[in-house]
Scaffold this motif. Sequence first.
Motif, PDB file in Angstrom:
ATOM      1  N   ARG A 125      14.140 -66.116  23.012  1.00 20.77           N
ATOM      2  CA  ARG A 125      15.459 -65.464  23.095  1.00 20.77           C
ATOM      3  C   ARG A 125      16.324 -65.824  21.886  1.00 20.77           C
ATOM      4  O   ARG A 125      16.962 -64.962  21.297  1.00 20.77           O
ATOM      5  CB  ARG A 125      16.162 -65.854  24.398  1.00 20.77           C
ATOM      6  CG  ARG A 125      17.528 -65.188  24.541  1.00 20.77           C
ATOM      7  CD  ARG A 125      18.196 -65.529  25.826  1.00 20.77           C
ATOM      8  NE  ARG A 125      18.359 -66.972  25.943  1.00 20.77           N
ATOM      9  CZ  ARG A 125      18.663 -67.593  27.073  1.00 20.77           C
ATOM     10  NH1 ARG A 125      18.804 -66.916  28.182  1.00 20.77           N
ATOM     11  NH2 ARG A 125      18.809 -68.898  27.100  1.00 20.77           N
ATOM     12  N   TYR A 181      31.872 -58.846  23.655  1.00 13.04           N
ATOM     13  CA  TYR A 181      30.862 -59.569  24.418  1.00 13.04           C
ATOM     14  C   TYR A 181      30.924 -61.034  24.019  1.00 13.04           C
ATOM     15  O   TYR A 181      30.883 -61.358  22.822  1.00 13.04           O
ATOM     16  CB  TYR A 181      29.460 -59.009  24.143  1.00 13.04           C
ATOM     17  CG  TYR A 181      29.310 -57.593  24.640  1.00 13.04           C
ATOM     18  CD1 TYR A 181      28.896 -57.351  25.940  1.00 13.04           C
ATOM     19  CD2 TYR A 181      29.621 -56.511  23.826  1.00 13.04           C
ATOM     20  CE1 TYR A 181      28.772 -56.052  26.412  1.00 13.04           C
ATOM     21  CE2 TYR A 181      29.502 -55.209  24.298  1.00 13.04           C
ATOM     22  CZ  TYR A 181      29.083 -54.992  25.589  1.00 13.04           C
ATOM     23  OH  TYR A 181      28.976 -53.711  26.059  1.00 13.04           O
ATOM     24  N   GLU A 221      20.944 -57.199  25.042  1.00 15.15           N
ATOM     25  CA  GLU A 221      20.983 -56.129  26.046  1.00 15.15           C
ATOM     26  C   GLU A 221      22.428 -55.665  26.220  1.00 15.15           C
ATOM     27  O   GLU A 221      23.058 -55.880  27.250  1.00 15.15           O
ATOM     28  CB  GLU A 221      20.364 -56.608  27.350  1.00 15.15           C
ATOM     29  CG  GLU A 221      18.877 -56.865  27.201  1.00 15.15           C
ATOM     30  CD  GLU A 221      18.191 -57.203  28.498  1.00 15.15           C
ATOM     31  OE1 GLU A 221      18.875 -57.508  29.497  1.00 15.15           O
ATOM     32  OE2 GLU A 221      16.956 -57.165  28.524  1.00 15.15           O
ATOM     33  N   GLY A 241      17.524 -63.156  19.041  1.00 17.55           N
ATOM     34  CA  GLY A 241      18.952 -62.983  18.765  1.00 17.55           C
ATOM     35  C   GLY A 241      19.260 -63.153  17.290  1.00 17.55           C
ATOM     36  O   GLY A 241      20.021 -62.372  16.704  1.00 17.55           O
ATOM     37  N   ASN A 286      23.319 -62.073  23.061  1.00 19.77           N
ATOM     38  CA  ASN A 286      22.684 -61.127  23.974  1.00 19.77           C
ATOM     39  C   ASN A 286      22.346 -59.833  23.241  1.00 19.77           C
ATOM     40  O   ASN A 286      23.176 -59.280  22.529  1.00 19.77           O
ATOM     41  CB  ASN A 286      23.632 -60.851  25.148  1.00 19.77           C
ATOM     42  CG  ASN A 286      22.996 -60.039  26.240  1.00 19.77           C
ATOM     43  OD1 ASN A 286      21.835 -59.664  26.165  1.00 19.77           O
ATOM     44  ND2 ASN A 286      23.764 -59.766  27.273  1.00 19.77           N
TER      45      ASN A 286
END
Length: 193
Positions: free
Chosen positions: A49, A141, A149, A53, A147
């Motif tokens: 992840r 965000y 998504e 990113g 993130n």
Amino acid sequence: MPSLPVSMFAAVFSLLSLPAMAGPLVDAATKAEQMATSGNPVGAHDAIREAYGAFSSGLPFSIGKVTFVTEPPDGYGRYTPRPNAVYKTGEPLISYVEPVGLSWRPIDGGKVEAQFTVDLELLNDKGDTLAENKAFGSFTYRGFVRNQEIFAKLTLTLSTEGPPQGDYVLRYRFRDAISGAVALSEQKFSIAP
């Protein structure tokens, strides 16, 4: 049997003798696989992840997915595509849009933040601008990870006094508030009786 010229042979040999160059994603995948096989699936997930990113943040800001939908989406990838782009006057045009390559900046408490705004432009089938709305939408965000998504739900309702029957283009101009980069999405649609 034909032979290679000496210079070509040397070039091929030098390419074959170079060490394999892996990028950050390959390195992270290797590390994650090692973590997973050694009993650390959470660490493996986090390593992938974080690498994804970082990789995505380095991509040029663009629009990955844009589609008209039948109802407001309730999450990333959770939408129902509209079967056509023919609308009646007063019917809302709901767009599902996925920006790619957003920039992130650190904020308080170890969090990161991405921001973008959206301008709206309505064009006729000749490309003439009929209406504009700057900063039609604004999105922020925040979290502890970059993130990927992320989506925007944009709704435009043309009033009964709006444009007549015909063909149009709905253009959204996305502006990454951190990098200043701009990405466009365009959706053709028609107004019919």
